[in-house]
Design a protein around this motif. Sequence first.
Motif, PDB file in Angstrom:
ATOM      1  N   ILE A   1       0.859  -1.189   0.000  1.00  0.00           N
ATOM      2  CA  ILE A   1       0.000   0.000   0.000  1.00  0.00           C
ATOM      3  C   ILE A   1       0.890   1.232   0.000  1.00  0.00           C
ATOM      4  O   ILE A   1       1.756   1.388   0.864  1.00  0.00           O
ATOM      5  N   VAL A   2       0.661   2.143  -0.942  1.00  0.00           N
ATOM      6  CA  VAL A   2       1.533   3.304  -1.098  1.00  0.00           C
ATOM      7  C   VAL A   2       0.879   4.591  -0.604  1.00  0.00           C
ATOM      8  O   VAL A   2       1.494   5.370   0.127  1.00  0.00           O
ATOM      9  N   SER A   3      -0.391   4.835  -1.000  1.00  0.00           N
ATOM     10  CA  SER A   3      -0.970   6.147  -0.711  1.00  0.00           C
ATOM     11  C   SER A   3      -2.471   6.067  -0.412  1.00  0.00           C
ATOM     12  O   SER A   3      -3.263   5.722  -1.293  1.00  0.00           O
ATOM     13  N   ALA A   4      -2.844   6.443   0.823  1.00  0.00           N
ATOM     14  CA  ALA A   4      -4.255   6.532   1.187  1.00  0.00           C
ATOM     15  C   ALA A   4      -4.899   7.753   0.538  1.00  0.00           C
ATOM     16  O   ALA A   4      -6.089   7.749   0.202  1.00  0.00           O
ATOM     17  N   VAL A   5      -4.107   8.811   0.357  1.00  0.00           N
ATOM     18  CA  VAL A   5      -4.632  10.036  -0.275  1.00  0.00           C
ATOM     19  C   VAL A   5      -5.068   9.743  -1.703  1.00  0.00           C
ATOM     20  O   VAL A   5      -6.165  10.130  -2.138  1.00  0.00           O
ATOM     21  N   LYS A   6      -4.209   9.049  -2.449  1.00  0.00           N
ATOM     22  CA  LYS A   6      -4.572   8.725  -3.833  1.00  0.00           C
ATOM     23  C   LYS A   6      -5.725   7.724  -3.881  1.00  0.00           C
ATOM     24  O   LYS A   6      -6.530   7.755  -4.819  1.00  0.00           O
ATOM     25  N   ALA A   7      -5.811   6.860  -2.876  1.00  0.00           N
ATOM     26  CA  ALA A   7      -6.951   5.940  -2.804  1.00  0.00           C
ATOM     27  C   ALA A   7      -8.243   6.722  -2.628  1.00  0.00           C
ATOM     28  O   ALA A   7      -9.266   6.427  -3.269  1.00  0.00           O
ATOM     29  N   HIS A   8      -8.197   7.766  -1.787  1.00  0.00           N
ATOM     30  CA  HIS A   8      -9.383   8.607  -1.571  1.00  0.00           C
ATOM     31  C   HIS A   8      -9.748   9.351  -2.853  1.00  0.00           C
ATOM     32  O   HIS A   8     -10.934   9.461  -3.213  1.00  0.00           O
ATOM     33  N   GLU A   9      -8.750   9.868  -3.546  1.00  0.00           N
ATOM     34  CA  GLU A   9      -9.007  10.573  -4.817  1.00  0.00           C
ATOM     35  C   GLU A   9      -9.643   9.633  -5.839  1.00  0.00           C
ATOM     36  O   GLU A   9     -10.555  10.019  -6.579  1.00  0.00           O
ATOM     37  N   TYR A  10      -9.145   8.403  -5.869  1.00  0.00           N
ATOM     38  CA  TYR A  10      -9.671   7.408  -6.812  1.00  0.00           C
ATOM     39  C   TYR A  10     -11.131   7.095  -6.516  1.00  0.00           C
ATOM     40  O   TYR A  10     -11.972   7.038  -7.424  1.00  0.00           O
ATOM     41  N   ILE A  11     -11.442   6.942  -5.251  1.00  0.00           N
ATOM     42  CA  ILE A  11     -12.826   6.666  -4.855  1.00  0.00           C
ATOM     43  C   ILE A  11     -13.728   7.826  -5.235  1.00  0.00           C
ATOM     44  O   ILE A  11     -14.801   7.646  -5.824  1.00  0.00           O
ATOM     45  N   SER A  12     -13.293   9.043  -4.894  1.00  0.00           N
ATOM     46  CA  SER A  12     -14.113  10.225  -5.167  1.00  0.00           C
ATOM     47  C   SER A  12     -14.336  10.407  -6.668  1.00  0.00           C
ATOM     48  O   SER A  12     -15.447  10.733  -7.111  1.00  0.00           O
ATOM     49  N   ARG A  13     -13.311  10.198  -7.446  1.00  0.00           N
ATOM     50  CA  ARG A  13     -13.402  10.382  -8.896  1.00  0.00           C
ATOM     51  C   ARG A  13     -14.369   9.395  -9.533  1.00  0.00           C
ATOM     52  O   ARG A  13     -15.001   9.690 -10.541  1.00  0.00           O
ATOM     53  N   ASN A  14     -14.487   8.235  -8.930  1.00  0.00           N
ATOM     54  CA  ASN A  14     -15.378   7.209  -9.480  1.00  0.00           C
ATOM     55  C   ASN A  14     -16.758   7.202  -8.822  1.00  0.00           C
ATOM     56  O   ASN A  14     -17.535   6.265  -9.019  1.00  0.00           O
ATOM     57  N   ASN A  15     -17.026   8.260  -8.030  1.00  0.00           N
ATOM     58  CA  ASN A  15     -18.330   8.340  -7.354  1.00  0.00           C
ATOM     59  C   ASN A  15     -18.649   7.052  -6.602  1.00  0.00           C
ATOM     60  O   ASN A  15     -19.774   6.561  -6.617  1.00  0.00           O
ATOM     61  N   TYR A  16     -17.637   6.554  -5.931  1.00  0.00           N
ATOM     62  CA  TYR A  16     -17.788   5.269  -5.234  1.00  0.00           C
ATOM     63  C   TYR A  16     -18.546   5.481  -3.941  1.00  0.00           C
ATOM     64  O   TYR A  16     -18.226   6.367  -3.174  1.00  0.00           O
ATOM     65  N   LEU A  17     -19.551   4.683  -3.744  1.00  0.00           N
ATOM     66  CA  LEU A  17     -20.260   4.684  -2.465  1.00  0.00           C
ATOM     67  C   LEU A  17     -19.821   3.470  -1.669  1.00  0.00           C
ATOM     68  O   LEU A  17     -19.054   3.561  -0.741  1.00  0.00           O
TER      69      LEU A  17
END
Length: 207
Positions: A71-87
Motif C-alpha cells: 500500500i503506497v498512498s491513502a490520499v490517492k486511494a481517496h481521490e480514486y474513490i471520489s473520482r469514481n463516485n464510489y459509495l
Amino acid sequence: MHDQARAGYKSIALDIAQRIVSGELPENSKISGRSLLAGQYHVSPETIRKAMVLLKEEGIVSVSQGKEITIVSAVKAHEYISRNNYLKSVYSLKQEIQQLLDEKRGVDRKFEDLLNDIVEASDRLKNLKPYNPAELKINQDSHVIGKTIAGLAFWQNTGATIIALRRGIHVSISPGPQVVLLENDVVVVVGDDAAQRKAAQFLNMPR
C-alpha cells in the motif's frame, strides 16, 4: 461477458481503495498474494491482477517483481474513490450484512436467555418450567390482528400463557391484557404441547 469481467475487477479495485482509506489496510502494509485475494473475493487470480494494475496505475499500490503488493498512498486511494463516485461496493455491503447477521444472532441468544430467566424466576410460572417457550408469529390474515389479549380470552381459549411479545427488535415482558396484537408480532407462550398447539392454531385462524 467482457463488460462483466471489467466491472468485476473495477469493483474489487474500488473496494480495496475503500479499505485503504478506512485504515483497514494502512500505508506501507502488504496485501496477501493474488491467490488469497482471489479466494476472498471469489474471483480468478487474473481478475485480481487487473485490479492491482488499476491501483498501481493510480499510484495507490506498488507491485514488486516478486508480485508483492504494498500500500503506497491513502490520499490517492481517496481521490480514486471520489473520482469514481464510489459509495460502497458489493463486497463492503456483504461485510455489513454479515455484521448485521452476527448482531441478530447475538440478540436472539440474549432473548432466549431472558425468556429462560423469566420462566425460572417467576412464581406464577414455576409449575410450567418443564415446558420450553414457543415463539408463534402472527400471520397477515390472522383474526387476532387489532385485538387485545384480554379481548381474545387467550388463556381461556388455548390453555397457554403469554410471557412475552416481540415486535421487531422490541420485547415486552408479560404484556398486559390491553396490548393490541399486530401483524408479524411474535407471541412467546409457555404451556404443555397441547396448549402450544392450540395457541398456534388460535393465533393464526383466518379472519
